[in-house]
Motif scaffolding. Structure first.
Motif, PDB file in Angstrom:
ATOM      1  N   GLY A   1      -3.358  16.237 -11.551  1.00 55.42           N
ATOM      2  CA  GLY A   1      -4.159  17.132 -10.725  1.00 55.42           C
ATOM      3  C   GLY A   1      -5.356  16.440 -10.086  1.00 55.42           C
ATOM      4  O   GLY A   1      -6.100  17.046  -9.326  1.00 55.42           O
ATOM      5  N   ASP A   2      -5.548  15.162 -10.376  1.00 49.63           N
ATOM      6  CA  ASP A   2      -6.654  14.381  -9.814  1.00 49.63           C
ATOM      7  C   ASP A   2      -6.123  13.578  -8.624  1.00 49.63           C
ATOM      8  O   ASP A   2      -5.320  12.664  -8.795  1.00 49.63           O
ATOM      9  N   CYS A   3      -6.589  13.916  -7.436  1.00 54.03           N
ATOM     10  CA  CYS A   3      -6.089  13.271  -6.215  1.00 54.03           C
ATOM     11  C   CYS A   3      -6.971  12.133  -5.721  1.00 54.03           C
ATOM     12  O   CYS A   3      -6.724  11.599  -4.634  1.00 54.03           O
ATOM     13  N   SER A   4      -7.963  11.741  -6.494  1.00 56.50           N
ATOM     14  CA  SER A   4      -8.880  10.707  -6.007  1.00 56.50           C
ATOM     15  C   SER A   4      -8.155   9.391  -5.723  1.00 56.50           C
ATOM     16  O   SER A   4      -8.421   8.746  -4.708  1.00 56.50           O
ATOM     17  N   ASP A   5      -7.233   8.990  -6.591  1.00 59.73           N
ATOM     18  CA  ASP A   5      -6.513   7.736  -6.349  1.00 59.73           C
ATOM     19  C   ASP A   5      -5.567   7.836  -5.155  1.00 59.73           C
ATOM     20  O   ASP A   5      -5.423   6.871  -4.399  1.00 59.73           O
TER      21      ASP A   5
ATOM     22  N   GLU B   1       0.825  -1.215   0.000  1.00 61.65           N
ATOM     23  CA  GLU B   1       0.000   0.000   0.000  1.00 61.65           C
ATOM     24  C   GLU B   1       0.858   1.264   0.000  1.00 61.65           C
ATOM     25  O   GLU B   1       0.474   2.279  -0.581  1.00 61.65           O
ATOM     26  N   SER B   2       2.033   1.201   0.616  1.00 60.54           N
ATOM     27  CA  SER B   2       2.957   2.342   0.587  1.00 60.54           C
ATOM     28  C   SER B   2       3.385   2.647  -0.844  1.00 60.54           C
ATOM     29  O   SER B   2       3.364   3.808  -1.277  1.00 60.54           O
ATOM     30  N   VAL B   3       3.765   1.609  -1.570  1.00 65.34           N
ATOM     31  CA  VAL B   3       4.193   1.790  -2.962  1.00 65.34           C
ATOM     32  C   VAL B   3       3.038   2.323  -3.802  1.00 65.34           C
ATOM     33  O   VAL B   3       3.217   3.252  -4.609  1.00 65.34           O
ATOM     34  N   GLU B   4       1.850   1.761  -3.626  1.00 68.58           N
ATOM     35  CA  GLU B   4       0.690   2.222  -4.389  1.00 68.58           C
ATOM     36  C   GLU B   4       0.353   3.678  -4.077  1.00 68.58           C
ATOM     37  O   GLU B   4      -0.041   4.437  -4.972  1.00 68.58           O
TER      38      GLU B   4
ATOM     39  N   THR C   1      -4.145   6.157   0.096  1.00 74.13           N
ATOM     40  CA  THR C   1      -3.750   6.567   1.451  1.00 74.13           C
ATOM     41  C   THR C   1      -4.680   5.934   2.480  1.00 74.13           C
ATOM     42  O   THR C   1      -4.223   5.493   3.546  1.00 74.13           O
ATOM     43  N   ALA C   2      -5.965   5.845   2.156  1.00 77.68           N
ATOM     44  CA  ALA C   2      -6.908   5.169   3.060  1.00 77.68           C
ATOM     45  C   ALA C   2      -6.502   3.707   3.234  1.00 77.68           C
ATOM     46  O   ALA C   2      -6.525   3.174   4.365  1.00 77.68           O
TER      47      ALA C   2
ATOM     48  N   TRP D   1      -3.359   3.686   5.497  1.00 81.58           N
ATOM     49  CA  TRP D   1      -3.716   3.922   6.900  1.00 81.58           C
ATOM     50  C   TRP D   1      -4.405   2.693   7.490  1.00 81.58           C
ATOM     51  O   TRP D   1      -4.121   2.294   8.622  1.00 81.58           O
ATOM     52  N   PHE D   2      -5.342   2.111   6.732  1.00 79.21           N
ATOM     53  CA  PHE D   2      -6.073   0.934   7.212  1.00 79.21           C
ATOM     54  C   PHE D   2      -5.110  -0.199   7.547  1.00 79.21           C
ATOM     55  O   PHE D   2      -5.161  -0.759   8.650  1.00 79.21           O
ATOM     56  N   HIS D   3      -4.233  -0.525   6.624  1.00 79.16           N
ATOM     57  CA  HIS D   3      -3.312  -1.634   6.868  1.00 79.16           C
ATOM     58  C   HIS D   3      -2.304  -1.305   7.973  1.00 79.16           C
ATOM     59  O   HIS D   3      -1.882  -2.192   8.710  1.00 79.16           O
ATOM     60  N   SER D   4      -1.948  -0.037   8.105  1.00 71.37           N
ATOM     61  CA  SER D   4      -1.090   0.378   9.219  1.00 71.37           C
ATOM     62  C   SER D   4      -1.809   0.174  10.547  1.00 71.37           C
ATOM     63  O   SER D   4      -1.193  -0.233  11.541  1.00 71.37           O
TER      64      SER D   4
END
Length: 110
Positions: free
Chosen positions: A58-62, A43-46, A67-68, A71-74
């Motif tokens: 400019g699209d931050c949706s991904d 997930e860090s790499v992704e 990041t969600a 955070w979840f896996h962390s």
């Protein structure tokens, strides 16, 4: 925000004793810490790739989605280690108002 983290922490804790086939989180717990850490790394790499793409498009949706996941896996990792996400929030609170350079200088030498 902390309400969401607390609710998620409760769910993660409740999955610890569940059968591996009952939920994704229970299956991670049954596979052990190495599998959980593998997911955190993935997930860090992704997240990094999504951030690079977002800087261009400019699209931050991904990057938000990834990041969600990170955070979840962390949080699953923390729960596996017997830690609550509030410990991380407490550490961030401790650092608030502290110069990043001063905080780094206060760490033991590596």
């Amino acid at each position: 925000m902390t309400d969401t983290l607390s609710r998620l922490a409760e769910v993660l804790e409740s999955r610890k004793g569940a059968a591996a086939d009952s939920s994704y989180v229970a299956s991670l717990y049954h596979k052990g810490l190495n599998k959980i850490l593998e997911k955190v790394g993935e997930e860090s790499v992704e997240t990094i790739i999504a951030a690079k793409d977002a800087a261009i498009s400019g699209d931050c949706s991904d990057v938000i989605y990834e990041t969600a996941d990170l955070w979840f896996h962390s949080m699953v990792m923390l729960a596996q280690l017997g830690q609550h996400p509030h410990a991380v929030l407490d550490e961030l609170d401790r650092r608030f108002g502290l110069s990043g350079h001063a905080e780094k200088a206060s760490r033991p030498a590596e």
